[in-house]
Structures are given as C-alpha cells and as structure tokens.
Design a protein around this motif. Structure first.
Motif, short mmCIF file in Angstrom:
data_model
loop_
_atom_site.label_atom_id
_atom_site.label_comp_id
_atom_site.label_asym_id
_atom_site.label_seq_id
_atom_site.Cartn_x
_atom_site.Cartn_y
_atom_site.Cartn_z
N ALA A 144 4.92 -11.92 -1.54
CA ALA A 144 6.26 -11.55 -2.02
C ALA A 144 7.34 -11.98 -1.04
O ALA A 144 8.53 -11.76 -1.29
CB ALA A 144 6.31 -10.04 -2.26
N GLY A 145 6.92 -12.55 0.11
CA GLY A 145 7.90 -12.99 1.11
C GLY A 145 8.17 -11.95 2.19
O GLY A 145 8.99 -12.17 3.08
N GLY A 146 7.49 -10.83 2.11
CA GLY A 146 7.72 -9.75 3.08
C GLY A 146 6.89 -9.92 4.35
O GLY A 146 6.02 -10.78 4.43
N THR A 147 7.18 -9.05 5.32
CA THR A 147 6.43 -9.05 6.58
C THR A 147 5.72 -7.72 6.72
O THR A 147 6.38 -6.67 6.77
CB THR A 147 7.41 -9.22 7.78
OG1 THR A 147 8.19 -10.38 7.53
CG2 THR A 147 6.67 -9.34 9.09
N PRO A 148 4.38 -7.74 6.76
CA PRO A 148 3.67 -6.48 6.98
C PRO A 148 3.81 -6.01 8.43
O PRO A 148 3.76 -6.83 9.34
CB PRO A 148 2.21 -6.82 6.67
CG PRO A 148 2.17 -8.25 6.29
CD PRO A 148 3.48 -8.88 6.61
N VAL A 149 4.03 -4.72 8.61
CA VAL A 149 4.12 -4.13 9.95
C VAL A 149 3.03 -3.06 10.01
O VAL A 149 3.01 -2.16 9.17
CB VAL A 149 5.52 -3.48 10.16
CG1 VAL A 149 5.58 -2.71 11.46
CG2 VAL A 149 6.60 -4.57 10.11
N PHE A 150 2.12 -3.20 10.97
CA PHE A 150 0.92 -2.36 10.95
C PHE A 150 1.02 -1.20 11.94
O PHE A 150 1.53 -1.36 13.04
CB PHE A 150 -0.31 -3.21 11.26
CG PHE A 150 -0.51 -4.29 10.25
CD1 PHE A 150 -1.12 -4.01 9.04
CD2 PHE A 150 -0.05 -5.57 10.49
CE1 PHE A 150 -1.28 -5.01 8.08
CE2 PHE A 150 -0.22 -6.57 9.54
CZ PHE A 150 -0.83 -6.28 8.34
N VAL A 151 0.49 -0.08 11.52
CA VAL A 151 0.40 1.08 12.41
C VAL A 151 -0.98 1.71 12.22
O VAL A 151 -1.36 2.05 11.10
CB VAL A 151 1.58 2.07 12.17
CG1 VAL A 151 1.66 2.56 10.75
CG2 VAL A 151 1.51 3.24 13.13
N PRO A 152 -1.77 1.81 13.30
CA PRO A 152 -3.14 2.28 13.12
C PRO A 152 -3.28 3.80 13.16
O PRO A 152 -2.53 4.48 13.86
CB PRO A 152 -3.88 1.67 14.33
CG PRO A 152 -2.83 1.49 15.38
CD PRO A 152 -1.51 1.34 14.68
N LEU A 153 -4.25 4.29 12.41
CA LEU A 153 -4.71 5.66 12.59
C LEU A 153 -5.54 5.63 13.87
O LEU A 153 -6.38 4.73 14.03
CB LEU A 153 -5.59 6.09 11.41
CG LEU A 153 -4.86 6.33 10.09
CD1 LEU A 153 -5.85 6.30 8.92
CD2 LEU A 153 -4.13 7.68 10.12
N ARG A 154 -5.30 6.57 14.76
CA ARG A 154 -6.00 6.53 16.05
C ARG A 154 -7.07 7.62 16.12
O ARG A 154 -6.76 8.79 15.89
CB ARG A 154 -5.01 6.67 17.20
CG ARG A 154 -4.01 5.50 17.22
CD ARG A 154 -3.29 5.39 18.53
NE ARG A 154 -2.41 4.23 18.52
CZ ARG A 154 -2.77 3.00 18.89
NH1 ARG A 154 -4.01 2.78 19.29
NH2 ARG A 154 -1.91 2.00 18.86
#
Ligand code: PMP
Length: 433
Positions: A144-154
């Motif tokens: 879709a042209g977006g940028t995924p930004v990841f945040v992990p469960l720790r």
C-alpha cells in the motif's frame, strides 16, 4: 505484418510495489510438510471436521429450491449473514449495528486485511506492527506504500513457574509510545495473537487505546481467534474501549470460528466512516464473495446466537476441546525438553528449541536462522512439521528470536498422539547414547 513468432519481453514487468515481498514462508514450509511430514503441526488448520450444524446448513443451502444461492449475492455481504453478524457484534460491543453499513463480508480475514491497508494507508504513512506478527501484515503495508514500524513483545521469564506463559510476553510501554509519531496512521493489533497465543489484557489494550486516541491513529484489530481463549481468560475487544469504536476496524474469520478454513469467509465490523473506504477497495477488487458459503455461515451464527453462553454452544465447546489438546502438546514437548510457552488463546503454541542445537548439523556460514534449519531438519528427520518463529519477525529483529518454533494443536487426538510417540522416541535416543 512481419512480427517474429517469439518476441520475449525485454522491459521490466514487475510493478515497483512488489519489490522485496516475493518470498512467502507458507509456500516453502507447506511444500516441505507435504513432502516429509508424518505429523503436520505446521500450517494453522484443523484436521478434524467442522461442526455438524455447519455442514447441515451447507447441505440445506444446496437444496433444489434454493437454486438462487448459486448466483451472485449482495456485493458487501449476503443479507442474512451481515444481519446476523450485526446482531452478534452489536450484542458483544453493546451498540446498535447497521448490517448494511457496519459490516462487510470478505474472502477470509486475509482479504479483509488487504482491503483495510489499501483503504487507509498512503505513501509515507507508518503502520505499527507488534512482533511476533502474522506474516502478511508486513507485505500488505508495503504494497500500500506504507512503512511498517515494529515493536516486539518482550519475554519476561517468571521465576516461580517452570514453564512460561504467553502472558509473560509484554510490550514495553515506553518503547511502544516511542513508535507513535505524526507519520503513524494505524496500528495492527492481533489478539489473541498468532503465533504466541497471547491474549492481550484489558490493561494492555487500554495502553494501546490511549496512544491511538492521543495520536489520532487507526486500529486494525485482527480478532480471528476471538473464540479460542483458555483457562477462563476474557477476550477484550479494543473497539469497546473508550474512544476506540470510531477508529477501529474489527476483522474476523469463519475459518477459525467454525473450523472451516477452506470456506474463506471473513468480515470487517466498524463505523461506516471507516468501512465506506473498505467497501471501495472491495468493490474494485473482489466484488462478490461465494454466496453459498455465506448462507451456511449465516446459519451457523444464527444457531450460536440462540445458544450464546450455553454449554452446547460451539463457541463454548471448541475452546474446551482445544484447551485439552493444548495441554497434551505442552506435556509432550516439555517431556522431550522443548520448552513450550503456554498459550492463553489461539490454536498455536511456541516452544523454545535452544537445547536442540547439537541435534541439528551446523552449516558453516549459513545465512539461514537456526529455527529455520531446525524446522527443516525436524520435518526431514523426525517427520514433525512446525514453523520457525523468526518468520513472524522483521529482518532486523529475526536474529533475536531464532530459537523457537510454532506448533498448531488444532488436531485430532490421534495426530497429537502420533506426535507424542515421535517425541518420546526422540527423547530416548537423546538420553541413551
Ligand atoms: N489473521 C490471522 C492472525 C491468521 O492467523 C489468519 C489465518 N492463519 C488470518 C488472519 C487469515 O484468515 P482467513 O483464513 O480467514 O483468511
């Protein structure tokens, strides 16, 4: 006209939006499982039949006088299905829902996700994805042209319990907050979470909700495992929290709800001002979904609404049966030394395979993460198929989570027994030199 018989294309044919998203874990591991597995605990689907009432509904839909069910139905969802979904979700969310504007039927939850990303994400928009995540979110956001930004469960190991629970995997609130910015358009929430089986607590959801409201962010809430929660846990719908209805699209799946993944009936539920755009994508891509499957799923929900909360309800029975299966698989894995993380929901569990490094031949200079090598080695040498957990992480974080595999336990007792036999034999081989 003097054209050559063969004239190969010389220009690049691939659209730019497909760059870097051509690989798919399922294509590779489904093939491996089909070739080598004796016990397939890899891909997520039940190997037991859907409930009789659902099959009977399909048979009734096939009767001679219902021949119009072989034709197109309403583009945004077969009327009896959207009606019953509006009733059920209206009850669950405590608000009046309009079947025509607050519900839309899709080809499985997969198409619902695709429609949402296409409907809401523009070039340059950021989308927060919580890791580990159902793998298609990343390519869909990119397409879709977006940028995924990841945040992990720790993971935070508990000292008092021998085995971890999926509840021990938590977001760091400060880290999560740091991912929200002016560019953030949406967050994808998946509770109960595939692959961990984590069921987000009300407190955790309130934290996410607060950030969504503060930063004016949408929530795409993938709740396909909403009925599969164990040990009396509660599935909290984020759309029911303050300030969230207007910014949330709920996604569901009859595949998971009624153990019929091949039917590919899914849906979105949400406010009209969001769903109107989801409908635009749907009408310009898929248009109609299979009428007959929608008819039968509608009848399945009719039954469930009538039996809501009663012991005969499938939504009560299925999780009860699956909890037993979960416990069997936990025991079998624990016995052989794979440390299972007890899931609170879904039909998946993740197990730690750190202790098995010596079983798997080392490949010098291999780029392949250990969990991939382990899963391939296990299916070829032991006949058990599972999925490497790092497939559910972005490139940058894969290496931090490369010592786990995911098993599916939505399987017949005989399948789980066969897995147990293999694991027992393996254990004996490991202990007797
Ligand atoms: N979301 C999640 C979290 C899933 O696990 C799956 C199926 N594995 C889907 C969506 C897709 O569901 P469906 O089969 O209804 O398209």
């Amino acid at each position: 006209l003097s054209l050559p018989l063969q004239a190969k294309m010389s220009r690049p044919v691939q659209a730019r939006r497909l760059e870097g998203i051509d690989k798919n874990i399922w294509v590779e591991f489904v093939k491996l499982a089909a070739t080598y597995s004796k016990v397939n605990l890899g891909q997520g689907f039940p190997d037991f039949p859907p409930p009789d009432f659902l099959k009977e509904a399909l048979e009734r839909a096939l009767s001679r006088e219902k021949y119009m069910l072989h034709q197109y139905t309403r583009v945004f969802g077969h009327p009896p299905l959207v009606k019953i979904l509006a009733q059920l979700f209206g009850k669950l969310l405590g608000r009046d829902l309009d079947p025509l504007t607050n519900v839309m039927v899709t080809v499985g939850a997969y198409q619902a996700l695709f429609c949402c990303f296409q409907a809401f994400i523009d070039e340059g928009d950021e989308v927060i994805i919580i890791e580990p995540f159902f793998d298609c979110y990343q390519p869909m956001v990119k397409m879709a042209g977006g940028t995924p930004v990841f945040v992990p469960l720790r993971p935070k190991p508990s000292k008092d319990r021998k085995l971890m629970s999926s509840a021990d995997w938590q977001l760091d609130p400060a880290e999560l907050a740091s991912k929200f910015s002016k560019r953030t358009k949406a967050i994808v929430l998946n509770s109960p979470n595939n692959p961990l089986g984590k069921v987000f607590s009300r407190g955790e959801l309130e934290l996410i909700a607060e950030l969504c409201v503060k930063h004016d962010v949408l929530c795409i809430s993938d709740e396909v495992y909403e009925w599969l929660v164990y040990d009396g846990k509660e599935h909290v719908r984020i759309a029911s929290l303050q300030g969230m209805w207007d910014r949330t699209v709920i996604i569901g799946s009859a595949g998971k709800t009624f153990s019929a993944t091949g039917w590919k009936v899914g849906w979105t539920v949400g406010p009209d001002q969001l769903l109107q755009h989801v409908r635009t994508v749907h009408q310009n891509s898929v248009y109609h979904c299979a009428t007959i499957a929608q008819e039968a799923v509608g009848q399945g929900f009719q039954r469930e609404l009538e039996l809501y909360g009663k012991p005969e309800s499938y939504f009560v029975q299925l999780p009860k049966e699956l909890q037993q299966k979960r416990d069997w698989l936990v025991q079998s894995l624990d016995a052989v030394g794979m440390k299972p993380i007890i899931p609170e929901g879904t039909y998946f569990l993740v197990a730690d395979i750190s202790e098995f490094k010596s079983d798997v031949p080392d490949v010098p200079n291999s780029e392949e993460p250990y969990d991939y090598r382990f899963a391939k080695w296990m299916v070829k040498n032991k006949g058990i198929a599972a999925i490497p957990l790092s497939a559910f992480y972005c490139e940058a974080h894969k290496n931090n989570y490369n010592h786990f595999v995911r098993f599916c336990f939505a399987k017949e007792e005989a399948t789980l027994k066969a897995a147990n036999d293999i694991l027992q034999k393996w254990k004996q081989e490991k202990t007797s030199p």
